[in-house]
Design a protein around this motif. Structure first.
Motif, mmCIF file in Angstrom:
data_model
loop_
_atom_site.group_PDB
_atom_site.id
_atom_site.type_symbol
_atom_site.label_atom_id
_atom_site.label_comp_id
_atom_site.label_asym_id
_atom_site.label_seq_id
_atom_site.Cartn_x
_atom_site.Cartn_y
_atom_site.Cartn_z
ATOM 1 N N GLY A 354 0.840 -1.192 0.000
ATOM 2 C CA GLY A 354 0.000 0.000 0.000
ATOM 3 C C GLY A 354 0.879 1.246 0.000
ATOM 4 N N THR A 355 0.359 2.339 -0.506
ATOM 5 C CA THR A 355 1.172 3.565 -0.626
ATOM 6 C C THR A 355 0.721 4.676 0.323
ATOM 7 O OG1 THR A 355 -0.250 4.153 -2.489
ATOM 8 C CG2 THR A 355 1.890 3.154 -3.008
ATOM 9 N N ASN A 356 -0.598 4.810 0.530
ATOM 10 C CA ASN A 356 -1.099 5.927 1.346
ATOM 11 C C ASN A 356 -1.360 5.462 2.779
ATOM 12 O OD1 ASN A 356 -2.283 8.255 2.310
ATOM 13 N ND2 ASN A 356 -3.578 8.569 0.514
ATOM 14 N N TRP A 357 -0.269 5.312 3.557
ATOM 15 C CA TRP A 357 -0.409 4.745 4.904
ATOM 16 C C TRP A 357 -1.100 5.706 5.875
ATOM 17 C CZ3 TRP A 357 1.995 6.724 9.319
ATOM 18 C CH2 TRP A 357 2.971 7.698 9.103
ATOM 19 N N VAL A 358 -1.039 7.011 5.605
ATOM 20 C CA VAL A 358 -1.687 7.995 6.495
ATOM 21 C C VAL A 358 -3.208 7.836 6.408
ATOM 22 C CG1 VAL A 358 -2.027 10.447 6.966
ATOM 23 C CG2 VAL A 358 0.236 9.618 6.289
ATOM 24 N N ARG A 359 -3.723 7.684 5.186
ATOM 25 C CA ARG A 359 -5.169 7.470 5.025
ATOM 26 C C ARG A 359 -5.602 6.164 5.686
ATOM 27 N NH1 ARG A 359 -7.559 6.762 -0.912
ATOM 28 N NH2 ARG A 359 -6.746 4.688 -0.520
ATOM 29 N N ASN A 360 -4.740 5.160 5.557
ATOM 30 C CA ASN A 360 -5.022 3.867 6.194
ATOM 31 C C ASN A 360 -5.103 4.005 7.711
ATOM 32 O OD1 ASN A 360 -3.190 1.290 7.451
ATOM 33 N ND2 ASN A 360 -5.051 0.805 6.352
#
Length: 591
Positions: A354-360
């Motif tokens: 995954g790339t957007n870990w902040v959204r996760n």
């Protein structure tokens, strides 16, 4: 990772010692003869609607001058306790024959309000030196079949029986005098003289054992027999079914391993079938990676929360009527374990590329808290409309928001950062092919919903007997104290969930269906749906709850609990399936 876990554990233990180790009263519970012993009136409400409770003086009782509210801890407020000075004076070892509290003329409105309370079996609850006591406000005679001809009586005299040992209060019971009652059947003004009497007696029960009376009811031989029968029944079911499934799986897998590794040359001309055939697809990452990782993170946190709560229960923190201790523990531990959710979700999300870990991380933070907050907001609005004690004051809501802002959110972010820096790789035993293989047409019973029904039934059957006792305690007036038995049942639930999900994952892979990731979560968590179905049964068949407020509280909070179970057991099911899938594909040669 190990240091972080140790740190989280130490913080949890320290915070709980601070939150739960302090008693509500500064008193050492020792009194001299004639000394005032604190007596607090807590709440009144319909006996069959435990969530629908009101302040004691919402009804037209005699109130002492300058009746002061007792300062309460967070857990007590969450529990709906609103303690206030009671009108009775029960000084230590002072008998009273018939003491008048006040003479009162009840208006028509007062009479109507009290008659409505009596018709709904209103009870009152008080605390005397931290010992709980209950009594009913009145009774109604059902001699006539027609409800309009019922006779409503309000008790105007109550008698306290208090037992003491040396300089300490050991036991208190309250009795209403049916002969000293006033008729409130008709809408007319009534003159009432409220009174009480007290008698003291000596007892040999030591102070340390004074709370045992309240826990005895759930430890009585007939109840213990049912609990042990439930456990033995669950264990036998589990052993038989897991043994049966294990035998089949081991035999089938053994044959599979022999077949797949027998002679590669002889297999070259044959077409591969079964689970080895999809080795290039089985470790293809699932759709909606961010949501999947958030589910695993939240589920892991809830599992940690459950284990911490059980440990506290087993060491004796939640003894009967330790007001609000469970709610305090839930709030504190949930806040402190948010780091586990952040670490697990982010670490796993990055393993899934995954790339957007902040959204996760944001999704992980609101996945369980979001629905819980929305449910709470609606139910708190209902409680405010009813003027019930379940309505939280603004100050308490502010405290919870501050806990979330200053503890939960920072720990979630810290866990996420630690997960990002862990740089763990997924390490799939087989390479994933570029294009996914088409799943062959499958019969209807191989679909997600039938598989969830099969997966949820077995774990639910292992816990449903114990569920009745928990419901009767949380949504009734029974007391549950056999936490060791409950912990055994919880362990059985985890084992059965893991095993049944592994078995269904194998059968899914055997028919060349490689989309097992989400299926294992849904099958593992399906027990939560069964528990919610049991809620419907309990409400209609096993309880006498009624009214919009009680119904909305019951189904609102039980929906949140079942959702929590879904996330927790879904995580257990996936983790078990992942271990199993890795093991079987590591045991064969993947090209």
């Amino acid at each position: 990772m190990g240091r972080m876990r140790e740190g989280v554990l130490m913080v949890v233990v320290l915070a709980l010692v601070c939150a739960l180790g302090v008693k509500g009263d500064a008193s050492d519970h020792r009194y001299k003869e004639g000394e005032r012993v604190p007596l607090y009136a807590n709440k009144v409400g319909p006996f069959h609607n435990p969530s629908e409770t009101y302040r004691y003086y919402d009804l037209p009782f005699c109130a002492p001058e300058n009746a002061a509210d007792k300062k309460e801890a967070l857990g007590e407020i969450l529990n709906g306790d609103r303690l206030v000075d009671a009108p009775y004076e029960l000084n230590f070892r002072e008998d009273k024959q018939s003491k008048t509290i006040c003479k009162k003329t009840l208006s028509k409105e007062d009479v109507a309000k009290l008659r409505d309370a009596v018709s709904k079996d209103y009870y009152f609850q008080m605390y005397y030196d931290d010992l709980p006591l209950w009594g009913f406000l009145g009774k109604f005679d059902k001699e006539k079949l027609d409800p309009t001809e019922y006779k409503y009586l309000l008790f105007k005299h109550i008698h306290f029986d208090v037992a003491y040992n040396d300089d300490r209060v050991i036991e208190i019971n309250v009795h209403s005098e049916p002969n000293l009652a006033v008729d409130i059947t008709e809408d007319k003004e009534v003159d009432v003289e409220f009174s009480y009497s007290v008698s003291w007696k000596k007892t040999d029960i030591p102070f340390e054992k004074r709370m045992e009376k309240y826990s005895k009811s759930s430890s009585m031989p007939q109840h213990l027999e049912i609990h042990w029968f439930s456990i033995i029944n669950s264990c036998v079911t589990v052993l038989l079914l897991t043994g049966f499934l294990a035998t089949i799986l081991m035999r089938v897998l053994k044959n599979d391993f022999i077949k797949y590794s027998h002679d590669e040359e002889s297999l070259e001309d044959q077409e591969e079938t079964g689970w080895k055939y999809i080795h290039g697809d089985v470790f293809r990452f699932p759709k909606h990676k961010s949501l999947f990782s958030a589910v695993i993170g939240s589920g892991t946190q809830l599992l940690a929360l459950a284990i911490f709560i059980f440990l506290l229960a087993i060491v004796g923190v939640f003894y009967p009527y330790n007001r609000g201790a469970l709610f305090t523990a839930l709030v504190v531990i949930y806040a402190l374990t948010s780091g586990i959710a952040g670490y697990t979700a982010t670490s796993f999300y990055l393993q899934l590329e995954g790339t957007n870990w902040v959204r996760n991380l944001l999704l992980t933070g609101v996945l369980f808290c979001g629905p819980l907050f929305l449910t709470f907001s609606f139910l708190n609005t209902v409680a405010i409309a009813y003027s019930a004690t379940a309505a939280l004051p603004f100050g308490t809501i502010l405290v919870i928001i501050l806990i979330w802002t200053l503890v939960t959110a920072p720990l979630l972010v810290l866990g996420g950062v630690a997960g990002k820096n862990s740089k763990t790789e997924f390490q799939a035993p087989c390479r994933t092919t570029k294009y996914p293989r088409e799943i062959p047409p499958l019969p209807w019973y191989r679909g997600t919903v039938p598989q969830m029904a099969m997966a949820g039934f077995l774990p639910f059957s292992a816990i449903y007997i114990e569920l009745y006792y928990i419901f009767a305690s949380v949504w009734g007036h029974k007391i549950y104290t056999i936490y060791s038995i409950l912990f055994i049942v919880f362990i059985i639930l985890i084992i059965v969930t893991a095993f049944i999900t592994v078995a269904l994952t194998y059968f899914q892979l055997a028919v060349e269906d490689h989309e097992w990731w989400w299926r294992s979560v849904l099958c593992g968590g399906s027990t939560g749906i069964f528990i919610f179905c049991y809620c419907l049964y309990y409400y209609h068949a096993r309880s006498d709850m009624s009214g919009f407020m009680q119904t909305s509280f019951f189904f609102g909070y039980m929906a949140c609990v079942c959702y929590g179970f879904f996330l927790m057991l879904g995580t257990v099911g996936f983790r078990a399936s992942l271990l199993f899938v890795r093991h079987i594909y590591r045991s064969i040669k993947c090209e």
